[in-house]
Write an enzyme that holds these catalytic residues in place. Sequence first.
Site, short mmCIF file in Angstrom:
data_model
loop_
_atom_site.label_atom_id
_atom_site.label_comp_id
_atom_site.label_asym_id
_atom_site.label_seq_id
_atom_site.Cartn_x
_atom_site.Cartn_y
_atom_site.Cartn_z
CD GLU A 1 11.41 -3.42 -2.86
OE1 GLU A 1 12.02 -3.46 -1.77
OE2 GLU A 1 10.53 -2.60 -3.12
CB ALA B 1 -2.95 -4.02 -5.40
CB CYS C 1 11.21 -0.47 0.96
SG CYS C 1 11.19 -0.03 -0.77
CD1 TRP D 1 -0.26 -1.76 3.00
CD2 TRP D 1 0.75 0.21 3.30
NE1 TRP D 1 0.58 -1.88 4.10
CE2 TRP D 1 1.20 -0.68 4.31
CE3 TRP D 1 1.25 1.51 3.30
CZ2 TRP D 1 2.13 -0.32 5.29
CZ3 TRP D 1 2.18 1.87 4.28
CH2 TRP D 1 2.60 0.96 5.26
CG ASN D 2 5.13 1.26 0.30
OD1 ASN D 2 4.67 0.46 -0.50
ND2 ASN D 2 6.42 1.36 0.55
P1 NAD Z 1 2.42 -6.94 6.46
O1 NAD Z 1 3.78 -7.50 6.50
O2 NAD Z 1 1.30 -7.75 7.03
O3 NAD Z 1 2.00 -6.56 4.96
C1 NAD Z 1 2.88 -6.03 4.02
C2 NAD Z 1 2.25 -6.29 2.65
O4 NAD Z 1 2.22 -7.68 2.43
C3 NAD Z 1 0.78 -5.84 2.56
O5 NAD Z 1 0.56 -5.30 1.29
C4 NAD Z 1 -0.02 -7.11 2.77
O6 NAD Z 1 -1.25 -7.10 2.08
C5 NAD Z 1 0.89 -8.16 2.19
N1 NAD Z 1 0.76 -9.45 2.84
C6 NAD Z 1 0.74 -9.72 4.16
N2 NAD Z 1 0.63 -11.04 4.38
C7 NAD Z 1 0.58 -11.62 3.16
C8 NAD Z 1 0.47 -12.96 2.72
N3 NAD Z 1 0.42 -13.99 3.56
N4 NAD Z 1 0.42 -13.18 1.39
C9 NAD Z 1 0.50 -12.16 0.51
N5 NAD Z 1 0.61 -10.88 0.87
C10 NAD Z 1 0.66 -10.62 2.18
O7 NAD Z 1 2.42 -5.62 7.23
P2 NAD Z 1 1.81 -4.19 7.10
O8 NAD Z 1 1.28 -3.84 8.44
O9 NAD Z 1 0.91 -4.00 5.93
O10 NAD Z 1 3.15 -3.41 6.87
C11 NAD Z 1 4.11 -3.54 7.89
C12 NAD Z 1 5.46 -3.77 7.39
O11 NAD Z 1 5.53 -4.20 6.05
C13 NAD Z 1 6.22 -2.48 7.41
O12 NAD Z 1 6.73 -2.27 8.68
C14 NAD Z 1 7.27 -2.69 6.40
O13 NAD Z 1 8.38 -3.31 7.02
C15 NAD Z 1 6.69 -3.66 5.44
N6 NAD Z 1 6.31 -3.07 4.15
C16 NAD Z 1 7.28 -2.97 3.23
C17 NAD Z 1 7.00 -2.40 2.01
C18 NAD Z 1 8.08 -2.25 0.97
O14 NAD Z 1 7.97 -1.40 0.11
N7 NAD Z 1 9.12 -3.09 0.99
C19 NAD Z 1 5.72 -1.93 1.75
C20 NAD Z 1 4.71 -2.07 2.71
C21 NAD Z 1 5.03 -2.66 3.92
#
Ligand code: NAD
Length: 475
Positions: A249, A175, A283, A150-151
Site C-alpha cells: 500500500e 510499526a 495516502c 506513522w500517519n
Molecule cells: P520513509 O519512506 O522513509 O518511511 C515511510 C515508512 O516506511 C515509515 O513508517 C518507515 O519506518 C518505513 N520504512 C522506511 N524504510 C524502511 C525499510 N527499509 N524497511 C521497512 N520499513 C521502512 O519516509 P517518511 O519520511 O517516514 O515518510 C515520507 C514518505 O513516505 C511520505 O512522503 C509518503 O510518500 C510516504 N508515506 C506513505 C504512507 C502511506 O500511507 N502510504 C504513510 C507514511 C509515509
Amino acid sequence: MTYPALHMIIDGERVSGGGRRSHTVRNPATGETLAELPLADAADLDRALETAQRGFRIWRDSTPQQRASVLQGAARLLLERQEDLARIATLEQGKPIAEARIEVLMNVALFNFYAGEVFRLYGRTLVRPAGQRSTISKEPVGPVAAFAPWNFPLGNPGRKLGAPIAAGCSVILKAAEETPASALGVLQCLLDAGLPKDVAQAVFGVPDEVSRHLLGSPIIRKLSFTGSTVVGKHLATLAAQDCKRTTMELGGHGPVLVFDDADVDAVLGTMVAGKYRNAGQVCISPTRFIVQENVFARFRDGFAERAKAIVVGDGLAPGTQMGPMANPRRPDAIERMIDDAKARGATLHAGGERIRNQGYFYAPSVLSEVPLDATIMNEEPFGPVALINPYADEEAMIAEANRLPYGLAAYAWTQDAKRQRRLAREIESGMIGINTTMVGGADSPFGGVKWSGHGSEDGPEGVEACLVTKAVHEG
Ligand code: NAD
C-alpha cells in the site's frame, strides 16, 4: 493518562533495556521527548521469528469461533480504551484528538467485520466421477512481516494485525518508531482478548535492518507494507528473492476532478476538510485539483479563503482542526516543494510558511497554476498543500488525472450521470469517490494500482490476501 513506558512484545514478553539501542519518541506539537523506545537487535528478531513459526502452527488450527472471539473481544477493548488510545496517538503523532478517536472506531469496525469474515473462508468441491474427489481449500499463507507507518498510528497497525489474525496466520508487526505506543495499544487489546502470545508480536528497530532480517528469513511467507513507493519497491525486491507474497500500500497523488456542473460550494464544503485532514499526511489525500476553467477562479478563491480559516494547533487543544506534521522531515519537504513550485511560476494563495515557534507546524497552503514540471506535481507532497489548476474539458482533465504513475484514490465531482460512468471507467486508480470524499470502509477493499502498489486491505480481499489456495485431488 500520561504517555506510557515503551517496550517491544516478543514471545509474549515485554522487552526493553538490556543495553539495547533506543529511539527518542517526541511530541510533534512541541518537540518534547515523550519516551525512549528500545530497538531490536538480531537476537531479538531471531527470537521473534522462532515465536512466529510456533504461533503459525497454533493459529492455523484455530477454529473460526476462536478467531472471531479474539477479534470481537479486541474490538470491545478498543472501545473501552478509546480515549486513552486516542490521546496517546495525538501525543506521538500530532493529529487532532477527534481524528484519533475515529481511528479507534475504524479498527473496531474492521475487527468486527473480520470476525464475521472468518466464517466465510470457503473452498469448493469439483464435479468428479464416483470414487474421485477434488477439493479446493484456502489456507493461511504463513507468518507475516507487517510494516506500518506513522500517519494512522492506530489504524495502520489495526489493518496489519487484523487480516493475518482472521486468516489464521501469525504476524510480526514493525510499526513506525515515531508512533510505537499506539501500535502497542492495539496489539495489547488483541492479546488481552485471548490471542495466544506466539501469534502476534511487535518489534521496533532501524527499519532497513529489521526488514532485511525478517524478509531474509524463510520463516516469513508474506510481506505487508504501507509507506512510500521508494521504500515499497525496495522491500518488494527483498521479498521477491524468496518468492514471498506481498501486499503493498504505497504512495498516491490524489486527483480531484471538479466539473462546471458540480455544486462548487458543496465540493469546497467537503474537500477542504479532506485536504487538511491529518495535515495532508494521508495516502488518499486529495492533492491535484483539476478544475474546469469556467469555475476555476471561484473554486481557487473559495478554497484559499477556507484554508486560511483552519484552526491550527496542538491536537489535544479544543477547537484544533489541524495539528502539526508528524516529524521534522515533513515541513522540510513541504517547504522545499513549495519553494520549487513558486520558483517555477506557481502562485501562492494561502500558507506557504512554517507557523508557531515550536513543533513541526506548517500552514494550510494553496498553490495554483502550478507548472507540470514542478516537483510537487510529480511527487507525493504528503502535507497540507492543495494544487489547483484549470483545464478546458473532460478529455484534458482525465489525461491529467492519469498522467502520473500513481493510482490510489481519485475523486470527481459532476452531476452528469453518463460522465460519472465514463470517469469511473477511465480513471486509473484503485478507489474513486464520485461526489464524495469517502473511498473506504471496513467492508470495502482499500488499495492502489501502478506505483501505488498492489493487493488490498479491508473487505473480504484483506483476509483473502493472507490466504493461499490448495487443490487436493483424490483418485
Ligand atoms: P520513509 O519512506 O522513509 O518511511 C515511510 C515508512 O516506511 C515509515 O513508517 C518507515 O519506518 C518505513 N520504512 C522506511 N524504510 C524502511 C525499510 N527499509 N524497511 C521497512 N520499513 C521502512 O519516509 P517518511 O519520511 O517516514 O515518510 C515520507 C514518505 O513516505 C511520505 O512522503 C509518503 O510518500 C510516504 N508515506 C506513505 C504512507 C502511506 O500511507 N502510504 C504513510 C507514511 C509515509
